[in-house]
Enzyme design. Sequence first.
Site, mmCIF file in Angstrom:
data_model
loop_
_atom_site.group_PDB
_atom_site.id
_atom_site.type_symbol
_atom_site.label_atom_id
_atom_site.label_comp_id
_atom_site.label_asym_id
_atom_site.label_seq_id
_atom_site.Cartn_x
_atom_site.Cartn_y
_atom_site.Cartn_z
ATOM 1 N N PRO A 11 -1.365 13.601 -8.006
ATOM 2 C CA PRO A 11 -1.968 14.213 -9.193
ATOM 3 C C PRO A 11 -3.494 14.137 -9.216
ATOM 4 O O PRO A 11 -4.078 13.134 -8.808
ATOM 5 C CB PRO A 11 -1.374 13.413 -10.361
ATOM 6 N N ASN A 12 -4.072 15.225 -9.693
ATOM 7 C CA ASN A 12 -5.520 15.378 -9.916
ATOM 8 C C ASN A 12 -6.330 15.518 -8.632
ATOM 9 O O ASN A 12 -7.538 15.763 -8.689
ATOM 10 C CB ASN A 12 -6.078 14.216 -10.761
ATOM 11 N N ARG A 19 -14.179 16.463 -9.266
ATOM 12 C CA ARG A 19 -13.694 15.299 -10.012
ATOM 13 C C ARG A 19 -14.425 14.024 -9.596
ATOM 14 O O ARG A 19 -14.345 13.624 -8.434
ATOM 15 C CB ARG A 19 -12.193 15.147 -9.711
ATOM 16 N N TYR A 24 -14.936 10.003 -5.542
ATOM 17 C CA TYR A 24 -14.056 10.736 -4.627
ATOM 18 C C TYR A 24 -14.785 11.677 -3.676
ATOM 19 O O TYR A 24 -14.143 12.342 -2.873
ATOM 20 C CB TYR A 24 -13.011 11.509 -5.441
ATOM 21 N N ASN A 75 -1.617 10.205 -0.357
ATOM 22 C CA ASN A 75 -2.477 9.663 -1.407
ATOM 23 C C ASN A 75 -1.729 9.918 -2.714
ATOM 24 O O ASN A 75 -1.737 11.041 -3.227
ATOM 25 C CB ASN A 75 -3.841 10.355 -1.422
ATOM 26 N N ALA A 78 -2.826 8.376 -9.107
ATOM 27 C CA ALA A 78 -2.516 7.308 -10.070
ATOM 28 C C ALA A 78 -1.057 6.845 -9.984
ATOM 29 O O ALA A 78 -0.737 5.727 -10.431
ATOM 30 C CB ALA A 78 -2.839 7.768 -11.489
ATOM 31 N N HIS A 81 -0.011 3.291 -8.748
ATOM 32 C CA HIS A 81 -0.056 2.055 -9.509
ATOM 33 C C HIS A 81 1.213 1.773 -10.312
ATOM 34 O O HIS A 81 1.384 0.671 -10.807
ATOM 35 C CB HIS A 81 -1.285 2.068 -10.429
ATOM 36 N N ASP A 88 10.526 4.333 -4.182
ATOM 37 C CA ASP A 88 11.921 4.371 -3.723
ATOM 38 C C ASP A 88 12.163 5.530 -2.769
ATOM 39 O O ASP A 88 12.939 5.405 -1.815
ATOM 40 C CB ASP A 88 12.872 4.470 -4.919
ATOM 41 N N GLU A 99 -0.591 5.064 3.443
ATOM 42 C CA GLU A 99 -1.127 5.306 2.098
ATOM 43 C C GLU A 99 -2.644 5.394 2.204
ATOM 44 O O GLU A 99 -3.264 4.523 2.818
ATOM 45 C CB GLU A 99 -0.709 4.127 1.212
ATOM 46 N N HIS A 101 -6.379 6.070 0.099
ATOM 47 C CA HIS A 101 -7.178 6.241 -1.116
ATOM 48 C C HIS A 101 -8.598 6.560 -0.706
ATOM 49 O O HIS A 101 -9.175 5.871 0.149
ATOM 50 C CB HIS A 101 -7.148 4.982 -1.979
ATOM 51 N N LEU A 102 -9.142 7.599 -1.326
ATOM 52 C CA LEU A 102 -10.528 7.974 -1.038
ATOM 53 C C LEU A 102 -11.481 6.865 -1.453
ATOM 54 O O LEU A 102 -12.420 6.522 -0.746
ATOM 55 C CB LEU A 102 -10.870 9.260 -1.801
ATOM 56 N N SER A 103 -11.225 6.319 -2.639
ATOM 57 C CA SER A 103 -12.123 5.292 -3.183
ATOM 58 C C SER A 103 -11.624 3.904 -2.789
ATOM 59 O O SER A 103 -10.459 3.738 -2.398
ATOM 60 C CB SER A 103 -12.185 5.415 -4.707
ATOM 61 N N ARG A 108 -12.568 -1.390 -8.115
ATOM 62 C CA ARG A 108 -12.642 -0.627 -9.367
ATOM 63 C C ARG A 108 -11.886 -1.356 -10.486
ATOM 64 O O ARG A 108 -11.842 -2.579 -10.482
ATOM 65 C CB ARG A 108 -12.121 0.800 -9.118
ATOM 66 N N ARG A 112 -6.105 -0.567 -10.785
ATOM 67 C CA ARG A 112 -6.070 0.127 -9.493
ATOM 68 C C ARG A 112 -5.832 -0.825 -8.322
ATOM 69 O O ARG A 112 -5.629 -0.403 -7.192
ATOM 70 C CB ARG A 112 -7.373 0.903 -9.261
HETATM 71 C C1 DQA Z 1 -7.067 7.448 -5.707
HETATM 72 C C2 DQA Z 1 -7.234 6.176 -6.547
HETATM 73 C C3 DQA Z 1 -6.327 6.186 -7.761
HETATM 74 O O1 DQA Z 1 -6.509 5.009 -8.522
HETATM 75 C C4 DQA Z 1 -6.650 7.377 -8.636
HETATM 76 O O2 DQA Z 1 -5.772 7.429 -9.730
HETATM 77 C C5 DQA Z 1 -6.640 8.661 -7.879
HETATM 78 C C6 DQA Z 1 -7.257 8.698 -6.560
HETATM 79 C C7 DQA Z 1 -8.082 7.508 -4.547
HETATM 80 O O3 DQA Z 1 -7.903 8.376 -3.695
HETATM 81 O O4 DQA Z 1 -9.037 6.742 -4.509
HETATM 82 O O5 DQA Z 1 -6.214 9.684 -8.385
HETATM 83 O O6 DQA Z 1 -5.766 7.439 -5.144
#
Ligand code: DQA
Length: 152
Positions: A11-12, A19, A24, A75, A78, A81, A88, A99, A101-103, A108, A112
């Site tokens: 998502p997002n 964003r 990111y 990725n 959110a 978390h 599952d 897995e 994560h960009l950040s 943070r 997270r």
């Molecule tokens: C994320 C980190 C997550 O906490 C956040 O909700 C994201 C992006 C990252 O790529 O750093 O949507 O997965």
Amino acid sequence: MAYRILLIHGPNLNLLGDREPSHYGTMKLEEINARMERLAEEHGAELRALQSNSEGALIDAIQEARLWADGIIINPGAYTHYSYALRDALAAVRLPAVEVHLSNVHAREEFRRTSVIAPVVTGTVAGLGWRGYAAALDALLGLLADGGGGQS
Ligand code: DQA
């Protein structure tokens, strides 16, 4: 062997570029996917990318990957978390998975720092921006070539 990799964005992540660029980066999702497809091709692999804001669609894609993919890069946004359903699904298909994560999620907010996904994937990359996806692909293809991609 031409390994087939599913790249999943949660998502997002469709809003990348606009964003929260301080977290990111400024690269759009389309550009990340294009780079990843090129990288996969250079490695003689095939990569299919998918983004969804919906948990169910992500779970469906993971379940379907059982039928065609050799590994998964994800990725989960959110959902990382708190989505036991996503966790599952990854555990059920038993494909090697990384897995991403960009950040740097560990630097943070407190929430997270918890990943319910981490225990069921082969490994995690965080904080390297879009390069984290490239690192994940390189590692995943290497693990597959070594004969598995499980925890080793
Ligand atoms: C994320 C980190 C997550 O906490 C956040 O909700 C994201 C992006 C990252 O790529 O750093 O949507 O997965």
